[in-house]
Design an enzyme around this catalytic site. Structure first.
Site, PDB file in Angstrom:
ATOM      1  N   ASN A   8       0.837  -1.202   0.000  1.00 53.53           N
ATOM      2  CA  ASN A   8       0.000   0.000   0.000  1.00 53.53           C
ATOM      3  C   ASN A   8       0.874   1.256   0.000  1.00 53.53           C
ATOM      4  O   ASN A   8       2.065   1.200   0.303  1.00 53.53           O
ATOM      5  CB  ASN A   8      -0.891   0.024   1.252  1.00 53.53           C
ATOM      6  CG  ASN A   8      -2.099  -0.874   1.128  1.00 53.53           C
ATOM      7  OD1 ASN A   8      -2.711  -0.987   0.074  1.00 53.53           O
ATOM      8  ND2 ASN A   8      -2.435  -1.530   2.231  1.00 53.53           N
ATOM      9  N   ASN A  41      -7.515 -10.383   1.884  1.00 54.22           N
ATOM     10  CA  ASN A  41      -7.333  -9.166   2.677  1.00 54.22           C
ATOM     11  C   ASN A  41      -8.668  -8.822   3.314  1.00 54.22           C
ATOM     12  O   ASN A  41      -9.723  -9.193   2.812  1.00 54.22           O
ATOM     13  CB  ASN A  41      -6.791  -8.022   1.805  1.00 54.22           C
ATOM     14  CG  ASN A  41      -7.716  -7.712   0.625  1.00 54.22           C
ATOM     15  OD1 ASN A  41      -8.608  -8.471   0.272  1.00 54.22           O
ATOM     16  ND2 ASN A  41      -7.524  -6.555   0.011  1.00 54.22           N
ATOM     17  N   GLU A  45      -9.819   2.435   1.456  1.00 53.89           N
ATOM     18  CA  GLU A  45      -8.886   1.320   1.514  1.00 53.89           C
ATOM     19  C   GLU A  45      -7.906   1.422   2.690  1.00 53.89           C
ATOM     20  O   GLU A  45      -7.405   2.505   3.005  1.00 53.89           O
ATOM     21  CB  GLU A  45      -8.063   1.233   0.219  1.00 53.89           C
ATOM     22  CG  GLU A  45      -8.833   0.688  -0.959  1.00 53.89           C
ATOM     23  CD  GLU A  45      -7.908   0.199  -2.049  1.00 53.89           C
ATOM     24  OE1 GLU A  45      -6.788  -0.239  -1.742  1.00 53.89           O
ATOM     25  OE2 GLU A  45      -8.315   0.259  -3.231  1.00 53.89           O
ATOM     26  N   ASN A  81     -10.187  -2.805   5.091  1.00 52.17           N
ATOM     27  CA  ASN A  81     -10.729  -1.990   3.990  1.00 52.17           C
ATOM     28  C   ASN A  81     -12.227  -1.807   4.245  1.00 52.17           C
ATOM     29  O   ASN A  81     -12.898  -2.769   4.683  1.00 52.17           O
ATOM     30  CB  ASN A  81     -10.514  -2.719   2.654  1.00 52.17           C
ATOM     31  CG  ASN A  81      -9.045  -2.967   2.363  1.00 52.17           C
ATOM     32  OD1 ASN A  81      -8.310  -2.076   1.973  1.00 52.17           O
ATOM     33  ND2 ASN A  81      -8.592  -4.207   2.599  1.00 52.17           N
ATOM     34  N   CYS A 114      -4.705  -7.792  -4.109  1.00 50.99           N
ATOM     35  CA  CYS A 114      -5.153  -6.568  -4.780  1.00 50.99           C
ATOM     36  C   CYS A 114      -5.784  -6.985  -6.104  1.00 50.99           C
ATOM     37  O   CYS A 114      -5.079  -7.450  -6.997  1.00 50.99           O
ATOM     38  CB  CYS A 114      -3.979  -5.613  -5.013  1.00 50.99           C
ATOM     39  SG  CYS A 114      -4.458  -4.105  -5.888  1.00 50.99           S
ATOM     40  N   HIS A 116     -12.095  -7.060   4.716  1.00 50.81           N
ATOM     41  CA  HIS A 116     -13.066  -6.058   4.261  1.00 50.81           C
ATOM     42  C   HIS A 116     -14.251  -5.992   5.217  1.00 50.81           C
ATOM     43  O   HIS A 116     -14.755  -7.038   5.642  1.00 50.81           O
ATOM     44  CB  HIS A 116     -13.580  -6.402   2.860  1.00 50.81           C
ATOM     45  CG  HIS A 116     -12.558  -6.220   1.783  1.00 50.81           C
ATOM     46  ND1 HIS A 116     -12.414  -5.047   1.089  1.00 50.81           N
ATOM     47  CD2 HIS A 116     -11.585  -7.046   1.321  1.00 50.81           C
ATOM     48  CE1 HIS A 116     -11.417  -5.161   0.223  1.00 50.81           C
ATOM     49  NE2 HIS A 116     -10.897  -6.357   0.348  1.00 50.81           N
ATOM     50  N   GLY A 121     -12.490  -5.169  -2.843  1.00 53.60           N
ATOM     51  CA  GLY A 121     -13.639  -4.559  -2.181  1.00 53.60           C
ATOM     52  C   GLY A 121     -14.933  -4.853  -2.916  1.00 53.60           C
ATOM     53  O   GLY A 121     -15.974  -5.108  -2.285  1.00 53.60           O
ATOM     54  N   CYS A 130     -11.772  -0.539  -6.090  1.00 51.69           N
ATOM     55  CA  CYS A 130     -11.113  -1.563  -5.265  1.00 51.69           C
ATOM     56  C   CYS A 130     -11.650  -2.915  -5.705  1.00 51.69           C
ATOM     57  O   CYS A 130     -12.840  -3.205  -5.504  1.00 51.69           O
ATOM     58  CB  CYS A 130     -11.396  -1.317  -3.779  1.00 51.69           C
ATOM     59  SG  CYS A 130     -10.634  -2.538  -2.695  1.00 51.69           S
TER      60      CYS A 130
HETATM   61  N1  API Z   1      -5.745  -1.632   0.374  1.00 54.42           N
HETATM   62  C1  API Z   1      -5.845  -3.100   0.230  1.00 54.42           C
HETATM   63  C2  API Z   1      -4.891  -3.604  -0.879  1.00 54.42           C
HETATM   64  C3  API Z   1      -5.305  -3.122  -2.271  1.00 54.42           C
HETATM   65  C4  API Z   1      -6.685  -3.607  -2.642  1.00 54.42           C
HETATM   66  C5  API Z   1      -7.352  -2.904  -3.830  1.00 54.42           C
HETATM   67  N2  API Z   1      -6.607  -1.860  -4.465  1.00 54.42           N
HETATM   68  C6  API Z   1      -7.902  -3.912  -4.832  1.00 54.42           C
HETATM   69  O1  API Z   1      -8.020  -3.586  -6.021  1.00 54.42           O
HETATM   70  O2  API Z   1      -8.265  -5.031  -4.386  1.00 54.42           O
HETATM   71  C7  API Z   1      -5.471  -3.752   1.573  1.00 54.42           C
HETATM   72  O3  API Z   1      -4.781  -3.114   2.380  1.00 54.42           O
HETATM   73  O4  API Z   1      -5.889  -4.896   1.789  1.00 54.42           O
END
Ligand code: API
Length: 280
Positions: free
Chosen positions: A66, A159, A210, A192, A75, A161, A222, A219
């Site tokens: 990040n 990651n 994020e 996130n 990501c 959410h 996301g 995202c």
């Molecule tokens: N900020 C996110 C990583 C990038 C996710 C996002 N840019 C995507 O397209 O999935 C995290 O800390 O888990």
């Protein structure tokens, strides 16, 4: 030290992409933050690193940092740009790529129109896997934020959410609730934060604050997490068009234990050379 990079974005979620298959460099968090800086560096939401595979059944290793220098597990928008980058950098000619990330294996498929379809793997819903402090897995959780009780969904795409339902993304409290939830103590690795407006069973509007980057124009993980949470709440069908400020993603999920599929565009903006001189 001279370092070639490419600036790319997925629906305005922007990246610096670096090939560490043919280049060698060791970037520490302060340098990553400097490169991320939109005044003192190049500027990005995330840094994407291409490394050689560590296993015979994988084409590449994919690492993500990040803008705040934190390394993260996944990501989604970056995965699509990764697939385009490795082909245009002539690191591979494959249309199907098997890629190792910190949260497991993902499969990338480059379509004839240049869009990329990604098997993002199955969502993780157990609190301990997110990680999220809760006694047991529920479709939604009540959480105290800024003196108010909010209802969230909690989903990991590798990651973490948190997903909130809002009536209108335009008026969603992204700037206030986003940072408070991002660093909420019930999310020990931060989180996130997605603000989801359900338009109908096949369409949502979404804004994401994020972890480690603030609000981005899109995202990918996301979007996946929001659709999973919406389906679990009985609000969405298995194929959803997700409208983000930067554009639209096609997300599909057939239910528990099944992978989430994300399809969307990529953009290559410019190539550049970094010479790492003095750093703040
Ligand atoms: N900020 C996110 C990583 C990038 C996710 C996002 N840019 C995507 O397209 O999935 C995290 O800390 O888990």
């Amino acid at each position: 030290m001279r370092l070639e990079f490419t600036k790319m974005h997925g629906l305005g979620n922007d990246f610096v992409v670096i090939d560490l298959v043919t280049q060698r460099v060791r970037l520490e968090a302060p340098q990553i933050r400097q490169i991320a800086d939109r005044h003192f560096g190049v500027g990005f939401d995330q840094l994407l690193i291409v490394e050689p595979p560590t296993r015979p059944d994988v084409d590449f290793k994919y690492r993500i940092f990040n803008a705040d220098g934190s390394e993260v597990q996944q990501c989604g928008n970056g995965a699509r740009c990764f697939a385009r980058f490795v082909r245009e950098r002539r690191l591979t000619r494959k249309n199907k790529l098997v890629v190792e990330t910190a949260s497991g294996i993902i499969e990338l498929f480059v379509n004839a129109n240049g869009w990329v379809r990604v098997n993002m793997g199955a969502p993780r819903l157990e609190p301990a896997e997110i990680p999220f402090k809760a006694d047991l897995h529920c479709q939604t959780y009540d959480i105290e934020v800024g003196g108010r009780t909010l209802e969230i969904g909690a989903v990991s795409m590798g990651n973490p959410h948190a997903v909130l339902l809002v009536d209108n993304v335009e008026t969603a409290p992204v700037e206030t609730v986003g940072p408070l939830l991002e660093s909420h103590p019930r999310f020990p690795e931060r989180v996130n934060v997605g603000f989801m407006q359900v338009v109908d069973r096949q369409n949502i509007n979404l804004r994401v604050y994020e972890r480690g980057a603030g609000e981005t124009l899109a995202c990918g993980t996301g979007a996946c997490a929001a659709v999973v949470s919406g389906i679990l709440r009985g609000l969405l069908d298995e194929r959803v068009r997700v409208k983000l400020p930067g554009g639209e993603l096609d997300i599909r999920w057939q239910g528990q234990g099944e992978p989430v599929w994300m399809t969307g565009p990529t953009a290559r903006v410019f190539d550049g050379v970094l010479r790492l001189y003095e750093w703040r």
